[in-house]
Design a protein around this motif. Structure first.
Motif, PDB file in Angstrom:
ATOM      1  N   GLN A 217      10.737 -10.338   3.594  1.00 26.03           N
ATOM      2  CA  GLN A 217      10.355 -11.541   4.422  1.00 26.03           C
ATOM      3  C   GLN A 217       9.743 -10.795   5.706  1.00 26.03           C
ATOM      4  OE1 GLN A 217      10.298 -14.401   3.571  1.00 26.03           O
ATOM      5  NE2 GLN A 217       9.625 -15.279   5.669  1.00 26.03           N
ATOM      6  N   LYS A 218      10.317  -9.739   6.221  1.00 26.83           N
ATOM      7  CA  LYS A 218       9.628  -9.205   7.450  1.00 26.83           C
ATOM      8  C   LYS A 218       8.231  -8.650   7.353  1.00 26.83           C
ATOM      9  CE  LYS A 218      10.664  -5.913  11.073  1.00 26.83           C
ATOM     10  NZ  LYS A 218      11.628  -4.994  11.593  1.00 26.83           N
ATOM     11  N   PHE A 219       8.143  -7.963   6.254  1.00 23.19           N
ATOM     12  CA  PHE A 219       6.740  -7.616   5.946  1.00 23.19           C
ATOM     13  C   PHE A 219       5.792  -8.749   5.769  1.00 23.19           C
ATOM     14  CE2 PHE A 219       3.311  -6.084   2.779  1.00 23.19           C
ATOM     15  CZ  PHE A 219       3.119  -5.109   3.807  1.00 23.19           C
ATOM     16  N   ARG A 220       6.113  -9.840   5.212  1.00 24.83           N
ATOM     17  CA  ARG A 220       5.163 -10.940   5.069  1.00 24.83           C
ATOM     18  C   ARG A 220       4.702 -11.730   6.573  1.00 24.83           C
ATOM     19  NH1 ARG A 220       7.871 -14.517  -0.261  1.00 24.83           N
ATOM     20  NH2 ARG A 220       6.921 -13.231  -1.881  1.00 24.83           N
ATOM     21  N   GLU A 221       5.830 -11.732   7.313  1.00 20.86           N
ATOM     22  CA  GLU A 221       5.801 -12.203   8.607  1.00 20.86           C
ATOM     23  C   GLU A 221       4.740 -11.427   9.190  1.00 20.86           C
ATOM     24  OE1 GLU A 221       9.403 -12.691  10.519  1.00 20.86           O
ATOM     25  OE2 GLU A 221      10.100 -14.347   9.102  1.00 20.86           O
ATOM     26  N   GLU A 222       4.918  -9.994   9.206  1.00 20.33           N
ATOM     27  CA  GLU A 222       3.897  -9.111   9.863  1.00 20.33           C
ATOM     28  C   GLU A 222       2.338  -9.300   9.381  1.00 20.33           C
ATOM     29  OE1 GLU A 222       5.593  -5.580   9.475  1.00 20.33           O
ATOM     30  OE2 GLU A 222       7.051  -5.634  10.936  1.00 20.33           O
ATOM     31  N   ASN A 223       2.313  -9.775   7.849  1.00 15.88           N
ATOM     32  CA  ASN A 223       0.760  -9.583   7.600  1.00 15.88           C
ATOM     33  C   ASN A 223       0.524 -10.810   6.886  1.00 15.88           C
ATOM     34  OD1 ASN A 223       0.132  -6.430   7.130  1.00 15.88           O
ATOM     35  ND2 ASN A 223       2.171  -6.801   6.462  1.00 15.88           N
ATOM     36  N   SER A 224       0.813 -12.292   7.983  1.00 18.90           N
ATOM     37  CA  SER A 224       0.618 -13.446   7.557  1.00 18.90           C
ATOM     38  C   SER A 224      -0.911 -13.851   7.450  1.00 18.90           C
ATOM     39  CB  SER A 224       1.416 -14.260   8.486  1.00 18.90           C
ATOM     40  OG  SER A 224       0.887 -14.048   9.763  1.00 18.90           O
ATOM     41  N   HIS A 225      -1.750 -12.921   7.946  1.00 21.01           N
ATOM     42  CA  HIS A 225      -3.212 -13.209   7.716  1.00 21.01           C
ATOM     43  C   HIS A 225      -3.968 -12.854   6.577  1.00 21.01           C
ATOM     44  CE1 HIS A 225      -2.835  -9.122   9.328  1.00 21.01           C
ATOM     45  NE2 HIS A 225      -4.150  -8.999   8.799  1.00 21.01           N
ATOM     46  N   LEU A 226      -3.173 -12.028   5.917  1.00 25.86           N
ATOM     47  CA  LEU A 226      -3.733 -11.703   4.643  1.00 25.86           C
ATOM     48  C   LEU A 226      -3.024 -12.429   3.421  1.00 25.86           C
ATOM     49  CD1 LEU A 226      -3.568  -7.910   4.875  1.00 25.86           C
ATOM     50  CD2 LEU A 226      -5.352  -9.268   5.375  1.00 25.86           C
ATOM     51  N   LEU A 372      -1.214  -4.132   0.223  1.00 22.23           N
ATOM     52  CA  LEU A 372      -0.864  -4.555  -1.143  1.00 22.23           C
ATOM     53  C   LEU A 372       0.446  -3.786  -2.005  1.00 22.23           C
ATOM     54  CD1 LEU A 372      -1.114  -6.610  -3.201  1.00 22.23           C
ATOM     55  CD2 LEU A 372      -2.963  -5.474  -4.047  1.00 22.23           C
ATOM     56  N   LYS A 373       0.248  -2.451  -1.697  1.00 22.23           N
ATOM     57  CA  LYS A 373       1.118  -1.497  -2.184  1.00 22.23           C
ATOM     58  C   LYS A 373       2.604  -1.508  -1.765  1.00 22.23           C
ATOM     59  CE  LYS A 373      -2.085   1.946  -3.905  1.00 22.23           C
ATOM     60  NZ  LYS A 373      -2.383   3.442  -4.097  1.00 22.23           N
ATOM     61  N   GLN A 374       2.568  -1.702  -0.382  1.00 25.73           N
ATOM     62  CA  GLN A 374       3.831  -1.938   0.323  1.00 25.73           C
ATOM     63  C   GLN A 374       4.471  -3.020  -0.071  1.00 25.73           C
ATOM     64  OE1 GLN A 374       3.302  -1.410   4.642  1.00 25.73           O
ATOM     65  NE2 GLN A 374       1.906   0.189   4.327  1.00 25.73           N
ATOM     66  N   PHE A 375       3.666  -4.202  -0.205  1.00 25.12           N
ATOM     67  CA  PHE A 375       4.208  -5.587  -0.576  1.00 25.12           C
ATOM     68  C   PHE A 375       4.692  -5.372  -1.876  1.00 25.12           C
ATOM     69  CE2 PHE A 375       3.405  -9.533  -2.973  1.00 25.12           C
ATOM     70  CZ  PHE A 375       4.448 -10.357  -2.052  1.00 25.12           C
ATOM     71  N   ARG A 376       4.013  -4.933  -2.810  1.00 25.98           N
ATOM     72  CA  ARG A 376       4.504  -4.606  -4.346  1.00 25.98           C
ATOM     73  C   ARG A 376       5.747  -3.908  -4.422  1.00 25.98           C
ATOM     74  NH1 ARG A 376      -0.946  -3.775  -7.582  1.00 25.98           N
ATOM     75  NH2 ARG A 376      -1.872  -5.916  -7.503  1.00 25.98           N
ATOM     76  N   ALA A 377       6.063  -2.832  -3.517  1.00 24.41           N
ATOM     77  CA  ALA A 377       7.278  -2.064  -3.349  1.00 24.41           C
ATOM     78  C   ALA A 377       8.283  -2.766  -3.085  1.00 24.41           C
ATOM     79  CB  ALA A 377       6.946  -0.804  -2.589  1.00 24.41           C
ATOM     80  N   LYS A 378       8.152  -3.400  -1.862  1.00 27.50           N
ATOM     81  CA  LYS A 378       9.304  -4.150  -1.721  1.00 27.50           C
ATOM     82  C   LYS A 378       9.790  -5.464  -2.488  1.00 27.50           C
ATOM     83  CE  LYS A 378       8.208  -3.263   3.332  1.00 27.50           C
ATOM     84  NZ  LYS A 378       9.421  -2.430   3.395  1.00 27.50           N
ATOM     85  N   LYS A 379       8.629  -5.830  -3.208  1.00 26.08           N
ATOM     86  CA  LYS A 379       8.837  -7.146  -4.252  1.00 26.08           C
ATOM     87  C   LYS A 379       9.647  -6.464  -5.406  1.00 26.08           C
ATOM     88  CE  LYS A 379       8.324 -11.243  -5.671  1.00 26.08           C
ATOM     89  NZ  LYS A 379       9.066 -11.207  -6.907  1.00 26.08           N
ATOM     90  N   ARG A 380       9.190  -5.178  -5.914  1.00 23.92           N
ATOM     91  CA  ARG A 380      10.052  -4.551  -6.872  1.00 23.92           C
ATOM     92  C   ARG A 380      11.281  -4.160  -6.530  1.00 23.92           C
ATOM     93  NH1 ARG A 380       5.022  -1.928  -7.907  1.00 23.92           N
ATOM     94  NH2 ARG A 380       5.858  -0.247  -6.742  1.00 23.92           N
TER      95      ARG A 380
END
Length: 730
Positions: A217-226, A372-380
């Protein structure tokens, strides 16, 4: 002149040393005959072992066996695989073997004994002060209980031995039931331990899930423009198109460069048609029509050239028209060449522009791809944490179900029964084995006795051990208590096998043509006097004047056997009966009994005196048979053996020892005595076939040989004797 019929030629002497000095050569036939001859000994040993076996069978305590067959169930597929949590896997062969050993281990033995209350049962265990410890009970029962896996199956046999058949059945069943209860208790305890461990792990995993969700959730907030959605790839599609366009541009440039390379090898002014062949220009419609029109004009001009001269107007018109077309072809080829060169430049510029666009797009994609890789790693991480947590919850539910479910992994396939017959001792097997062992021991005893026996028994043993041929085998004709007077078979029983043996001896001696034959032996009981007397009687019966010399100075015996009472006492020392030739009651047979000692001397007759006696005998007799002293006991025979024409050694079957006979033969050879061979006396090798043959074809009784009766007048006998014959060889 040879007075023996032609016959057997003695083989050459063998000088080979025996393999075991003092022992005769091994004879398989003799061993077999010894076994047959001592069959009573073998039967006695056999009977003794059988009797011992019968006593053991009657006295030994009886043990009963009861067996329970256990089937180990294979692993089953279930909706909830509760077995994977807390039950062992008995699929492999090693696991089944371990299970079979566990059923009857020490712990199971103690539990069964306590379950059946056998610890203090006097019929089961002998009472002792203080009782038995667990270790002692296990040691006592260790050889009474066993479990074995039947190879190729999942069946385990549990066998219990006991003196009480009913108790053996109860114990076999108790071992199976006790082990089944042990497995159930182990499963319940294992399920409880697993549940407690899983609950602790599930609590820890839930904390990990919460931490992973907070990080996502924190990563999504930091990259909300993408647009951080796994359904899109940011500019991935545009970058792919640019890559494909760049690849096409490179191919186009390479193709244009290839056409330009071909063009540089061609001169468009001289060969315009080759320019059109580059690429597909020749297939263009206006170029194809131009080339076709030119070819037609060339054909028409060729006809005009055959019809008209160059100065003719028609010829010139066609020539000018053809030249114009050729010029047009050259111009067109030049334009095509320019087009090819321009295409190369255009392709290079297009490729350059695309490369710049792709590089710019890749720079942007690298930045977005990292996000995107960081997002996918956290999602996994969140998904994996949730999956592990749910798996732990399922396992906890499975252990809850296991506590209430008792699944039987082993079942009794064959119930133990009360045996009606004891398993040991096995009467038939014990008696048969005892009989076999007794037979083998008896046979071995006979063979050992035979192999340890150093006496010579057979022709083969005598010939191979002594290196001398056996001239004749004299069958056994008397026992140990025999009298020489009663053993004159040649006279008393001429149709017997013994007489036939002496005739064979005479035939064997014929090859040597001896005038004198000395007979000696290794020991006094070998029968040398018996052989000498019968051989002399046989020669006398054939009509030859025969002199029998009793040269056994120590113990003369021939006079007592051959002379009638009143013709001289062989035991007296009077010179009237010693060293003189005496006629015997048998025709053509005379006897000399040598003096016991030379007066005033401690020695027997010297060799010179003995040789002189022989030369004197040769002038009055056709043959001389000498019965000497046993060479293995005294050395008398060795002193004058070399003066005889032939020396024979008597070997008594089963009596003469190998070492004694070897020493006698060795000494005779050392004295250079003319050894002719051996006489095997008392032979038992006469086969039943030979005896039957001789019995069936026994010659008709011959008239008795003329001989003086035991009380005849010596003077009348002397008158009937033929005159002295000239000296002749035997």
């Amino acid at each position: 002149m040879n007075h023996f019929s032609p016959g057997h030629q003695a083989p050459a002497e063998s000088g080979q040393e025996p393999l075991f000095p003092g022992f005769p050569t091994l004879d398989i036939g003799a061993l077999l005959r010894a076994v047959i001859g001592r069959i009573k000994l073998i039967a006695g040993v056999f009977g003794g072992f059988v009797a011992l076996a019968l006593v053991y069978v009657l006295v030994a305590p009886k043990w009963y066996e009861s067996t329970a067959i256990v089937l180990v169930s294979p692993k089953k597929e279930k909706v909830l695989d509760i077995n994977s949590v807390n039950q062992p896997d008995f699929e492999s062969l090693d696991a089944l073997k371990s299970l079979s050993k566990t059923i009857t281990n020490g712990t199971s033995i103690v539990k069964v004994i306590d379950r059946l209350n056998l610890r203090n049962d006097p019929n089961f265990l002998k009472p002792v002060e203080g009782g038995y410890s667990d270790a002692e009970i296990i040691e006592i029962m260790w050889n009474r209980v066993s479990s074995e896996l039947d190879r190729g199956t999942r069946l385990i046999g549990v066998t219990v031995k006991d003196k009480d058949p009913k108790r053996a059945r109860d114990m076999a069943l108790a071992f199976v039931e006790e082990f089944e209860l042990t497995l159930v208790q182990q499963n319940i305890e294992s399920a409880q331990r697993a549940k407690k461990m899983l609950e602790t792990e599930a609590g820890n995993q839930l904390k990990r899930v919460e931490i992973a969700e907070d990080a996502l959730q924190k990563f999504r907030e930091e990259n909300s423009h993408l647009r951080l959605d796994e359904e899109g790839n940011f500019a991935g599609t545009t970058l792919g198109d640019l890559d494909r366009l760049l690849s096409d541009a490179k191919n186009a440039r390479l193709h244009a460069e290839a056409e330009r390379t071909q063009l540089e090898l061609i001169n468009p002014e001289e060969d315009p048609e080759r320019v059109f062949e580059i690429g597909h220009y020749v297939e263009q419609e206006h170029i194809a029509k131009l080339l076709l029109f030119r070819n037609q004009k060339r054909a028409e001009f060729a006809k005009v050239r055959r019809q008209f001269t160059p100065s003719h107007p028609t010829y010139k018109d066609f020539e000018d028209e053809l030249a114009g077309i050729e010029e047009q072809v050259r111009l067109t080829a030049g334009k095509v060449a320019d087009t090819i060169r321009k295409r190369v430049k255009t392709a290079e510029e297009h490729e350059k522009n695309l490369m710049a666009s792709v590089q710019e797009q890749k720079t942007k994609m690298l930045e977005l791809d990292g996000v995107l890789k960081q997002f996918r790693a956290k999602k996994r991480a969140v998904d994996a944490a949730y999956q592990t947590y749910h798996s732990l919850l399922e396992r906890i539910n499975e252990t809850d179900v296991t506590e209430g479910v008792t699944e039987r992994q082993i079942t009794i396939s064959d119930q133990p029964v009360v045996p009606d017959k004891p398993s040991s001792p096995k009467k038939k097997v014990t008696v048969i084995l005892a009989g076999m062992l007794g037979g083998m021991m008896g046979l071995g005893l006979v063979l050992v006795l035979q192999l340890l026996d150093r006496s010579l028994k057979t022709r083969r043993q005598v010939e191979s051990t002594l290196g001398l041929s056996v001239l004749a085998e004299i069958p056994q004709a008397f026992d140990e208590n025999w009298e020489l007077r009663e053993s004159l078979f040649v006279s008393n029983s001429p149709a017997s096998l013994v007489s036939e043996g002496f005739r064979a001896l005479r035939t064997s001696l014929s090859a040597l043509s001896p005038r004198s034959v000395m007979i000696t032996s290794a020991s006094p009981a070998d029968g040398k006097s018996f052989c000498a007397a019968n051989l002399a009687l046989l020669q006398a019966q054939y009509g030859y004047r025969t002199l029998l010399v009793d040269a056994d100075f120590r113990k003369p015996s021939l006079a007592k056997a051959l002379l009638t009472p009143g013709m001289g006492d062989p035991g007296s020392a009077s010179l009237s009966t010693q060293n003189i030739c005496q006629k015997t009651p048998f025709p053509n047979l005379s006897l000399i009994t040598c003096g016991q000692f030379i007066p005033n001397s401690g020695e027997t007759m010297s060799g010179e005196h003995f040789a002189a006696m022989l030369w004197e005998a040769y002038r009055s007799f056709d043959c001389v048979i000498i019965d000497s002293s046993p060479a293995g006991v005294v050395s008398d025979a060795l002193s004058y053996a070399r003066y005889a024409d032939a020396v024979m050694v008597v070997v008594r079957s089963g009596v003469t020892q190998t070492g004694d006979a070897q020493r006698v033969v060795q000494e005779l050879r050392r004295m250079r005595a003319p050894l002719a061979g051996c006489i095997l006396n008392g032979s038992t090798e006469q086969s039943a076939i030979k005896a039957q043959y001789y019995e069936d074809y026994r010659p008709a009784p011959a008239p008795p040989v003329a001989a003086l009766p035991m009380n005849s007048d010596p003077a009348a006998e002397e008158a009937n004797q033929p005159g002295p014959a000239p000296a002749a060889a035997l």
